[in-house]
Scaffold this active site. Structure first.
Site, mmCIF file in Angstrom:
data_model
loop_
_atom_site.group_PDB
_atom_site.id
_atom_site.type_symbol
_atom_site.label_atom_id
_atom_site.label_comp_id
_atom_site.label_asym_id
_atom_site.label_seq_id
_atom_site.Cartn_x
_atom_site.Cartn_y
_atom_site.Cartn_z
ATOM 1 N NE ARG A 94 -3.922 -2.295 2.184
ATOM 2 C CZ ARG A 94 -3.935 -3.622 2.002
ATOM 3 N NH1 ARG A 94 -2.792 -4.285 1.864
ATOM 4 N NH2 ARG A 94 -5.073 -4.289 1.943
ATOM 5 C CB SER B 189 -11.881 -10.099 0.769
ATOM 6 O OG SER B 189 -10.829 -9.598 -0.034
ATOM 7 C CD GLN C 289 -5.795 -9.759 -1.525
ATOM 8 O OE1 GLN C 289 -6.384 -10.418 -2.379
ATOM 9 N NE2 GLN C 289 -4.617 -10.103 -1.041
ATOM 10 C CG ASP D 42 -2.689 -14.028 5.293
ATOM 11 O OD1 ASP D 42 -3.541 -14.648 4.628
ATOM 12 O OD2 ASP D 42 -2.391 -12.839 5.074
ATOM 13 C CE LYS E 169 -6.781 -15.975 2.018
ATOM 14 N NZ LYS E 169 -7.051 -14.550 1.824
#
Ligand code: SPQ
Length: 429
Positions: free
Chosen positions: A28, A168, A170, A316, A343
């Site tokens: 980012r 999510s 993302q 994760d 993933k």
């Protein structure tokens, strides 16, 4: 390297590690530095393969980025400074790069094509391409825009009011980045709270984003101003050493400068629930991204249930939590985690398959796994399947195994933790 031999450790783990920069925040920082006006300096950037892919894409979009190990200088010229790329944008193995990039390109009035590696070619993109199309972007790709290669021609965007079907960060971030360029106010409702680095970064770059519980409102047409960014250590990388110290007898280690953003600390909550012997000393409060040092010692652990809203806050870390659970007393159940199937690998299948090879008692379920604790791990030949987090989890498992572990494709680890084996070896001595 095709294969590495990993020896069990005879002694406890001791010492201190400076945890490398957070991958999500590093991506980012490049993106926001590129779309802001002015010069952004990034310190403690993660020079992992995924973040290098992000740099490469933004250079192809015309942004000048100077790179010196973990320091970056980015010369941003606002959204309008991005230029139609002459070359194909290659995101490598990085899901974060492709999904957030699509959000940025959705509002740019030019054509780009995007590819990635074999694993990216199997990861779903409709979750971002569909809402971005409904805002006005023209996107195509294999299977009607579900898989790479993708092509995108952006332009004028209408705002949307969008109820996210998956939890999510993302998807949320891609829509926020498109929303920044839309004409009007975009509203996004999260299914469950996910990492909020994009929202924090907008504020750090002088923009505004409004959050009310799970509803996020973003005004289009905002101008972002360059800002210096200090990237904290990645808690998802620290997680491997948190678990290593907890399960290897006679261990005590200190992990320095670990990011402690509450949307990422699910692993700490679960380890505390399992009885881990850990202490946190938070650094000076920083409104951008909190961080601190964690001391962790060998712990006597009990099984638990990992489910519900905590899942996006530790998604994760589930591979390494599965290993932790093999050494706890009793059974651990992980539920509500079907996102693991999309993933870098299907992480339900790869975790179960590889830990079973090492003697763990673990079964896959439709949305997670069940792990029976108290098992002795054997040696054997295992594979990362090209997935960095599976590779690191197996390397930590080898510390406790009765025999040598042969790990195929350890190079995948450089996606998020290029110094992983140096750090691991430094704790063994
Ligand atoms: O970038 P990529 O490949 O998707 O990386 C992973 C990882 O394990 O490093 C997932 F495979 O992390 C994602 C994470 O799972 C990084 C991320 C982010 O930076 O926004 C968000 C999560 O993905 P999602 O799909 O839940 O939004």
């Amino acid at each position: 390297m095709e294969l590495i031999e990993l020896q069990p450790t005879m002694k406890g783990l001791k010492g201190m590690i400076e945890i490398p920069g957070d991958k999500s925040i590093s991506h980012r920082s490049v993106m926001f530095g590129s779309i802001a006006q002015g010069v952004t300096r990034v310190t403690n950037f993660l020079p992992g393969d995924d973040c290098l892919s992000t740099i490469s894409c933004f250079r192809k979009l015309g942004v000048v980025i100077e790179e010196n190990d973990n320091e970056l200088i980015i010369y941003g010229n606002g959204f309008d400074g991005l230029k139609e790329p002459d070359e194909i944008l290659d995101v490598g193995n990085s899901g974060t790069t492709i999904r957030l990039l699509l959000g940025i390109l959705a509002g740019r009035p030019f054509f780009s094509s995007i590819i990635g590696d074999h694993s990216i070619g199997k990861r779903p993109m409709t979750r971002v391409t569909e809402p971005l199309r409904s805002m006005g972007a023209q996107i195509d790709g294999r299977n009607n825009g579900e898989f790479t290669p993708l092509s995108i021609r952006g332009g004028h965007l209408n705002p949307i009011h969008y109820n996210m079907p998956v939890a999510s960060a993302q998807v949320k971030s891609a829509l926020i980045l498109a929303g920044l360029q839309a004409e009007g106010e975009t509203i996004i409702i999260e299914k469950a709270e996910s990492r909020d680095h994009t929202e924090r970064m907008i504020r750090k770059f002088g923009g505004q984003v409004h959050k009310n519980d799970r509803e996020i409102t973003i005004k289009g047409g905002q101008r972002l101003i360059a800002s210096d960014i200090l990237v904290p250590g990645d808690i998802s990388s620290a997680a491997f050493f948190l678990v290593a110290a907890a399960i290897v007898p006679n261990s005590e280690i200190v992990l320095k400068n670990v990011g402690l953003n509450p949307t990422r600390t699910g692993i700490i909550e679960i380890m505390n629930k399992m009885g881990a012997n850990l202490e946190i000393s938070q650094n000076e409060a920083d409104s951008f991204e909190p961080a601190g040092d964690i001391t962790i010692k060998t712990s006597s652990l009990r099984g638990t249930v990992v489910e519900g809203d905590v899942i996006p806050r530790l998604i994760d870390e589930i591979p390494i939590i599965a290993l932790l659970a093999t050494q706890a007393e009793g059974t651990t159940i992980i539920k509500d985690a079907s996102e693991l199937k999309v993933k870098e690998t299907n992480r339900i299948d790869t975790v179960v398959q590889e830990l079973t090879k090492l003697g763990a008692s673990i079964e896959a379920t439709d949305d997670g796994m069940i792990i029976h604790g108290g098992t002795t791990l054997t040696g054997g030949k295992v594979s990362s399947h090209g997935d960095h987090r599976i590779g690191m989890m197996l390397a930590i498992a080898s510390l406790l195994s009765k025999d040598i572990v042969e790990l195929e494709n350890p190079d995948a680890i450089s996606v998020s933790y290029p110094n992983f084996f140096n750090h691991l070896n430094s704790l063994k001595n």
